[in-house]
Write an enzyme that holds these catalytic residues in place. Structure first.
Site, PDB file in Angstrom:
ATOM      1  N   ASP A 219     -73.819  12.215 -53.291  1.00  0.00           N
ATOM      2  CA  ASP A 219     -72.683  11.614 -52.780  1.00  0.00           C
ATOM      3  C   ASP A 219     -72.614  11.847 -51.114  1.00  0.00           C
ATOM      4  OD1 ASP A 219     -71.342  10.531 -54.924  1.00  0.00           O
ATOM      5  OD2 ASP A 219     -70.640  12.512 -55.515  1.00  0.00           O
TER       6      ASP A 219
ATOM      7  N   LYS B 266     -69.903   0.456 -60.216  1.00  0.00           N
ATOM      8  CA  LYS B 266     -68.267   0.026 -60.899  1.00  0.00           C
ATOM      9  C   LYS B 266     -67.917  -1.106 -60.492  1.00  0.00           C
ATOM     10  CE  LYS B 266     -66.279   4.812 -60.604  1.00  0.00           C
ATOM     11  NZ  LYS B 266     -67.246   5.409 -59.942  1.00  0.00           N
TER      12      LYS B 266
ATOM     13  N   HIS C 122     -66.508  -4.862 -61.004  1.00  0.00           N
ATOM     14  CA  HIS C 122     -65.444  -5.357 -61.316  1.00  0.00           C
ATOM     15  C   HIS C 122     -65.013  -6.959 -60.523  1.00  0.00           C
ATOM     16  CE1 HIS C 122     -61.113  -4.527 -62.240  1.00  0.00           C
ATOM     17  NE2 HIS C 122     -61.131  -5.847 -62.682  1.00  0.00           N
TER      18      HIS C 122
ATOM     19  N   ASN D 154     -68.949 -14.478 -64.125  1.00  0.00           N
ATOM     20  CA  ASN D 154     -70.200 -15.075 -63.502  1.00  0.00           C
ATOM     21  C   ASN D 154     -70.575 -14.155 -62.384  1.00  0.00           C
ATOM     22  OD1 ASN D 154     -72.063 -17.391 -63.229  1.00  0.00           O
ATOM     23  ND2 ASN D 154     -70.861 -17.666 -61.380  1.00  0.00           N
ATOM     24  N   THR D 155     -69.690 -13.683 -61.597  1.00  0.00           N
ATOM     25  CA  THR D 155     -70.167 -12.920 -60.345  1.00  0.00           C
ATOM     26  C   THR D 155     -70.767 -11.513 -60.837  1.00  0.00           C
ATOM     27  OG1 THR D 155     -68.580 -14.019 -58.964  1.00  0.00           O
ATOM     28  CG2 THR D 155     -69.368 -11.766 -58.160  1.00  0.00           C
TER      29      THR D 155
ATOM     30  N   ARG E  56     -68.385  21.952 -64.106  1.00  0.00           N
ATOM     31  CA  ARG E  56     -68.349  23.130 -63.148  1.00  0.00           C
ATOM     32  C   ARG E  56     -68.963  24.303 -63.737  1.00  0.00           C
ATOM     33  NH1 ARG E  56     -68.396  19.823 -60.069  1.00  0.00           N
ATOM     34  NH2 ARG E  56     -66.697  19.662 -58.329  1.00  0.00           N
TER      35      ARG E  56
HETATM   36  O1  C5P Z   1     -69.359  17.086 -56.651  1.00  0.00           O
HETATM   37  P1  C5P Z   1     -68.857  16.759 -58.082  1.00  0.00           P
HETATM   38  O2  C5P Z   1     -69.474  17.430 -59.307  1.00  0.00           O
HETATM   39  O3  C5P Z   1     -67.350  16.679 -58.233  1.00  0.00           O
HETATM   40  O4  C5P Z   1     -69.254  15.136 -58.273  1.00  0.00           O
HETATM   41  C1  C5P Z   1     -68.693  14.262 -59.398  1.00  0.00           C
HETATM   42  C2  C5P Z   1     -69.294  12.895 -59.190  1.00  0.00           C
HETATM   43  O5  C5P Z   1     -68.755  12.394 -60.244  1.00  0.00           O
HETATM   44  C3  C5P Z   1     -68.920  12.290 -58.060  1.00  0.00           C
HETATM   45  O6  C5P Z   1     -69.936  11.174 -57.752  1.00  0.00           O
HETATM   46  C4  C5P Z   1     -67.499  11.536 -58.757  1.00  0.00           C
HETATM   47  O7  C5P Z   1     -67.428  10.402 -57.762  1.00  0.00           O
HETATM   48  C5  C5P Z   1     -67.988  11.299 -59.820  1.00  0.00           C
HETATM   49  N1  C5P Z   1     -66.848  10.810 -60.699  1.00  0.00           N
HETATM   50  C6  C5P Z   1     -66.003  11.922 -61.075  1.00  0.00           C
HETATM   51  N2  C5P Z   1     -64.650  11.396 -61.753  1.00  0.00           N
HETATM   52  C7  C5P Z   1     -64.774  10.480 -62.453  1.00  0.00           C
HETATM   53  C8  C5P Z   1     -65.719   9.376 -62.010  1.00  0.00           C
HETATM   54  C9  C5P Z   1     -66.532   9.703 -61.284  1.00  0.00           C
HETATM   55  O8  C5P Z   1     -65.847  12.922 -60.274  1.00  0.00           O
HETATM   56  N3  C5P Z   1     -63.641  10.237 -63.280  1.00  0.00           N
END
Ligand code: C5P
Length: 234
Positions: free
Chosen positions: A12, A63, A65, A69-70, A178
């Site tokens: 990111d 993502k 949306h 067709n697009t 985490r």
């Molecule tokens: O840094 P972290 O571990 O929180 O990153 C999580 C990743 O997962 C980010 O790219 C975030 O946009 C993505 N994500 C999320 N929760 C969601 C969907 C996607 O944290 N529901």
């Protein structure tokens, strides 16, 4: 795909040097990488394809949306340029849109996003959606699978119910992970890598615990080790 650790490192950032370090850390630990809209829109596929060495699993989190067709054209373009293993679409685009994405994805597996975790019940009500967030997640998950999506992006707390309702072959890719003791940041419902895999996650998405570490390669290695030890003990 040659990764042995079912983790995508979330890249990111729009800083290509930082992105290179994250990809190198992921690859060295046997993990894949997730590239999202931020880096994709900033640099485009031509600059990004060389960032990810072949053999490193790629999750392209665009993502999509739009009208069917697009989306069909967008999926063809992304798949042709980047050859990702996974690509995301919004289930709320409807059955025909999901079908169009799947039909144009080739070997890429389509993952549906249901309700963004940034939305709560009041946000859904304001958009005319009655019922709870959980109901809407279940409704959109069933819609997406019924239209041929290979899997879903979901929270760790949703793994058990989605596997039970949609079948074990529904691929679940789970962010909000985490390691024990790591800072949760803005993630509210976190799980450790080991617990999320034990609950049935197929892939995990982990960003800041790796990319924000002083030594991203060491952080990725430590998480890989935590997963391998759990697997050996199972
Ligand atoms: O840094 P972290 O571990 O929180 O990153 C999580 C990743 O997962 C980010 O790219 C975030 O946009 C993505 N994500 C999320 N929760 C969601 C969907 C996607 O944290 N529901």
């Amino acid at each position: 795909m040659t990764a042995s650790i079912p983790v995508f490192v979330a890249v990111d950032t729009v800083d290509l040097d930082q992105a290179h370090r994250a990809v190198a850390a992921a690859a060295a630990a046997g993990m894949g990488v997730k590239l999202g809209l931020e880096i994709f829109n900033a640099h485009g596929p031509a600059a990004l394809r060389p960032l990810v060495p072949s053999g490193v699993p790629l999750f392209l989190d665009l993502k999509c949306h739009d009208i069917p067709n697009t989306v069909a054209g967008a999926v063809r373009g992304a798949v042709g340029a980047m050859r990702p293993d996974f690509l995301t679409i919004h289930a709320s685009g409807g059955r025909a849109m999901v079908e169009a994405a799947v039909a144009n994805a080739g070997d890429t597996r389509i993952l549906a996003v249901t309700v963004l975790t940034s939305l709560d019940q009041d946000d859904l009500a304001a958009a005319g959606v009655a019922g709870t967030v959980e109901d809407q997640v279940a409704r959109l998950a069933a819609l997406a699978r019924g239209a041929g999506a290979h899997g879903l992006v979901c929270a760790a707390t949703e793994i058990a119910v989605l596997k039970a309702r949609l079948g074990r072959d529904t691929l679940l890719v789970v962010p909000g992970i985490r390691p024990a003791g790591a800072a949760t940041g803005d993630q509210k419902r976190t799980m450790t890598p080991r617990d999320a895999l034990a609950a049935g996650a197929d892939w995990l998405v982990i960003g800041r615990p790796i990319t924000g570490a002083a030594d991203p390669a060491a952080a990725a290695r430590a998480i890989a080790q935590h997963i391998l030890v759990a697997e050996a003990n199972r």
